[in-house]
Design an enzyme around this catalytic site. Structure first.
Site, PDB file in Angstrom:
ATOM      1  N   ASP A  95     -44.842   0.014  15.440  1.00 12.97           N
ATOM      2  CA  ASP A  95     -44.540  -0.660  14.176  1.00 12.97           C
ATOM      3  C   ASP A  95     -45.811  -0.608  13.346  1.00 12.97           C
ATOM      4  O   ASP A  95     -46.745  -1.382  13.583  1.00 12.97           O
ATOM      5  CB  ASP A  95     -44.095  -2.100  14.424  1.00 12.97           C
ATOM      6  CG  ASP A  95     -43.887  -2.885  13.128  1.00 12.97           C
ATOM      7  OD1 ASP A  95     -43.821  -2.246  12.053  1.00 12.97           O
ATOM      8  OD2 ASP A  95     -43.797  -4.128  13.190  1.00 12.97           O
ATOM      9  N   GLU A 148     -37.161   0.223   9.833  1.00  9.83           N
ATOM     10  CA  GLU A 148     -37.599  -1.041  10.425  1.00  9.83           C
ATOM     11  C   GLU A 148     -36.455  -2.011  10.738  1.00  9.83           C
ATOM     12  O   GLU A 148     -36.398  -2.553  11.851  1.00  9.83           O
ATOM     13  CB  GLU A 148     -38.650  -1.694   9.520  1.00  9.83           C
ATOM     14  CG  GLU A 148     -39.976  -0.940   9.545  1.00  9.83           C
ATOM     15  CD  GLU A 148     -40.928  -1.340   8.436  1.00  9.83           C
ATOM     16  OE1 GLU A 148     -40.595  -2.258   7.664  1.00  9.83           O
ATOM     17  OE2 GLU A 148     -42.001  -0.723   8.336  1.00  9.83           O
ATOM     18  N   LYS A 160     -50.712   0.530   3.726  1.00  4.93           N
ATOM     19  CA  LYS A 160     -49.300   0.929   3.692  1.00  4.93           C
ATOM     20  C   LYS A 160     -48.717   0.814   2.284  1.00  4.93           C
ATOM     21  O   LYS A 160     -47.805   1.545   1.915  1.00  4.93           O
ATOM     22  CB  LYS A 160     -48.497   0.068   4.671  1.00  4.93           C
ATOM     23  CG  LYS A 160     -47.065   0.501   4.875  1.00  4.93           C
ATOM     24  CD  LYS A 160     -46.416  -0.359   5.955  1.00  4.93           C
ATOM     25  CE  LYS A 160     -44.952  -0.059   6.129  1.00  4.93           C
ATOM     26  NZ  LYS A 160     -44.332  -0.935   7.149  1.00  4.93           N
ATOM     27  N   ASP A 176     -35.503  -8.394   7.005  1.00  5.33           N
ATOM     28  CA  ASP A 176     -36.818  -8.036   7.538  1.00  5.33           C
ATOM     29  C   ASP A 176     -37.875  -8.192   6.447  1.00  5.33           C
ATOM     30  O   ASP A 176     -38.029  -7.323   5.588  1.00  5.33           O
ATOM     31  CB  ASP A 176     -36.779  -6.595   8.056  1.00  5.33           C
ATOM     32  CG  ASP A 176     -38.098  -6.144   8.653  1.00  5.33           C
ATOM     33  OD1 ASP A 176     -38.966  -7.007   8.896  1.00  5.33           O
ATOM     34  OD2 ASP A 176     -38.282  -4.933   8.868  1.00  5.33           O
TER      35      ASP A 176
END
Length: 613
Positions: free
Chosen positions: A9, A174, A72, A198
């Site tokens: 992850d 994800e 990210k 999420d």
């Protein structure tokens, strides 16, 4: 043991690695002993290798300009799209021909780093720690990404992982990873629907999934790549800065070290407010001429400031359900994932949206995505060391993909609900005499009139073989691979002449006014689309007929002798090309006139390359 595959992850704030072995999931500790590795990279001023992880985070507090974090959020983005958030970063970001480049000052000069290079450093750290923990080399991995990451963003993650020595078995969405972890642990066999909410440190995902037998079908996906826990931190930073400016006339945003320290304090305050009604932010030696400054912040104040962001997540949930055509009462499980989903107000609003439904919470919200990635890795690795009950994960193309022709008609190449990976090819022909290039505009949607769909980009194939009208053929292939990357290929049939394009395709994202209406719009306008199909075919035939007549006149050297016919065709093309469906009667009249005037010559001279009736 070297064939074992792991799940990663790769997070905005923290990264987590998990492996499935000995019939169990195991979150792997890093070299610092932690189960989460901060996604931080720090460069010492002296020459040497960069530091990654927990130590990098601590050292960034001492020398903020040399610490890189939240990378990210930079992946695949343009510099302009990042501008509004740059004041919250303590490191230098410069514009390099439209793309962001990070600058780090060291004793031996300035280091320039792309987001991909920074990501690769984090992946290298994760790989080294995993191999130390397991005692053998590891190269295979499944890496999670936001479900709606664009092609370019996915490609950067792939390239960074490859640079670090990983063979990526799959980029795994994800929320799907979180759902896989949930379904696997619960061992639910009956048919059910779930929604995964999420909310991580930097991104937000929603997925609607259907579970039946050993299959999980992804029905709908939505989200926002710039919505997450860091945005909540920034709201608290703004609040603190306002208080400091009002009371002490001091703005810490001008001080890199202070803004870095403030980020830590505000993140801690946000976490505390998930369990407490009030917190105190203590700033020691922070404000000039003030030893200690304390600022109180209540949960109510935080919720008030973040209300619009909370509501934004619920709106995304709503439109994901509507685009998926799954009623609220059919959702059996609302699954929470990501650290920011711990916020009480978010849980309250989400439960209320589902009419008071209890939410499904993982024991550790920060690890469930890595667990799902590890399960998927074991299923793909086919290793005798990772025997696992397999579950089929079926994702689909949400809306049809195709290209527009020269009469604005959509040619559907990959239809909606086609399982991913998907690939299909259509053949196109040149329309003009001696044509040397063809442009293909790519759209996503269900309408026959291409421009009523969502435009994705274009691909131009140049240097095609000059030929009479309709004789040169070009194959256009649309591919959506297992990593969600959209590729368009155009290749000439007669010779080795081809071109490829990877488009910024998003698996589930739609703009506000496109989301709910896309499929419904196509259904409601089915009759209109049928009419446009007939009109486009008529207009295409008229233009092709005129072009073919002109070609034959040129080829047979008859233009001078029959100039009136040539000019009639030229004028007809010039007028018809811009006519819309409301002028269908004019197009019919022009075709009748052209055929009446030209057909006798076509038969007399035995014209070639005429379009089929």
């Amino acid at each position: 043991m070297a064939d074992i595959a792991i799940g990663i992850d790769f997070g905005t704030t923290n990264s987590c690695v998990c492996v499935y072995r000995k019939s169990a999931l195991e979150v792997l500790e890093n070299s610092d002993g932690g189960r989460l590795t901060p996604s931080y990279v720090f460069f010492l001023q002296k020459p040497g290798a960069p530091i990654v992880g927990q130590c990098a985070k601590k050292m960034s507090d001492m020398l903020p300009s040399n610490g890189i974090y939240e990378i990210k959020r930079f992946v695949g983005k343009s510099f302009n799209s990042l501008k509004k958030n740059l004041p919250y970063y303590s490191f230098d970001v410069k514009n390099d021909s439209g793309t962001p480049v990070i600058l780090i000052e060291r004793e031996n000069g300035t280091v320039k780093l792309t987001p991909q290079e920074v990501c690769a450093l984090i992946f290298t750290k994760l790989k080294k720690d995993v191999e130390t923990k397991l005692g053998h080399a590891v190269s295979k991995a499944v890496i999670t990404v936001p479900a709606y990451f664009k092609s370019i963003e996915r490609e950067v993650i792939l390239a960074a992982a490859n640079q670090a020595g990983f063979t990526v078995l799959k980029l795994f969405n994800e929320p799907t990873a979180a759902a896989l972890s949930f379904y696997y642990k619960k061992d639910i066999r009956s048919e059910s629907y779930s929604l995964v909410y999420d909310l991580g440190g930097g991104t937000f995902d929603v997925s609607v999934l259907k579970k039946h037998s050993n299959n999980i079908d992804i029905i709908g996906v939505d989200g926002d790549t710039n919505l997450g826990g860091k945005d909540f931190d920034n709201l608290i930073i703004d609040y603190v800065c306002e208080e400091l400016a009002k009371t002490y006339r001091y703005n810490p945003k001008k001080e890199r070290r202070e803004i870095r320290r403030l980020q830590n304090k505000c993140e801690e305050a946000k976490i505390e407010l998930s369990t407490a009604e009030q917190t105190i932010i203590i700033l020691d030696g922070f404000v000039p001429n003030q030893r200690v400054v304390t600022i109180e912040l209540s949960r109510q104040q935080f919720e008030s400031r973040a209300q619009s962001l909370f509501e934004r997540t619920i709106k995304i949930v709503d439109r994901c359900l509507k685009s998926s055509k799954v009623p609220i009462n059919k959702i059996n499980n609302v699954i929470l994932s990501g650290g920011s989903s711990r916020i009480p107000k978010i849980q309250e609003m989400l439960s209320n949206y589902f009419n008071g439904k209890s939410l499904t919470k993982f024991v550790n919200l920060d690890e469930c995505v890595a667990e799902g990635a590890a399960l998927q890795a074991a299923m793909l690795a086919n290793s005798c060391k990772q025997k696992i009950r397999k579950m089929k994960m079926t994702d689909v193309v949400p809306l049809s993909l195709g290209v527009m022709d020269y009469v604005n008609r959509m040619h559907f190449i990959v239809r909606k609900d086609t399982p991913i990976p998907a690939e299909n090819t259509l053949q196109f022909r040149t329309t003009e005499d001696q044509q040397t290039s063809l442009r293909f505009d790519v759209y996503e949607g269900e309408r026959v009139e291409a421009t009523k769909n969502r435009y994705l980009g274009f691909l131009t194939l140049n240097n095609i073989t000059p030929a009479p009208p309709r004789l040169c053929r070009v194959l256009v292939t649309v591919i959506v691979d297992q990593n969600g990357i959209l590729k368009i290929k155009a290749s000439e049939v007669l010779r080795n002449n081809s071109k490829e394009l990877n488009l910024s395709y998003t698996r589930g994202w739609r703009s506000e006014d496109e989301i709910v209406s896309t499929l419904v719009d196509a259904e409601e306008h089915e009759a209109e689309d049928d009419s446009f199909e007939n009109f486009a075919a008529l207009k295409e035939y008229l233009l092709s007929y005129c072009e073919a007549v002109q070609y034959n006149l040129r080829f047979l050297k008859l233009i001078r002798k029959h100039k009136a016919i040539h000019d009639l065709c030229e004028n007809t093309k010039n007028v018809a090309v811009s006519l819309g469906i409301d002028k269908i009667h004019e197009v019919q009249s022009m075709l009748a006139e052209v055929q009446y005037e030209c057909e006798k010559f076509a038969q007399c001279y035995n014209f070639e390359c005429m379009p089929p009736c």
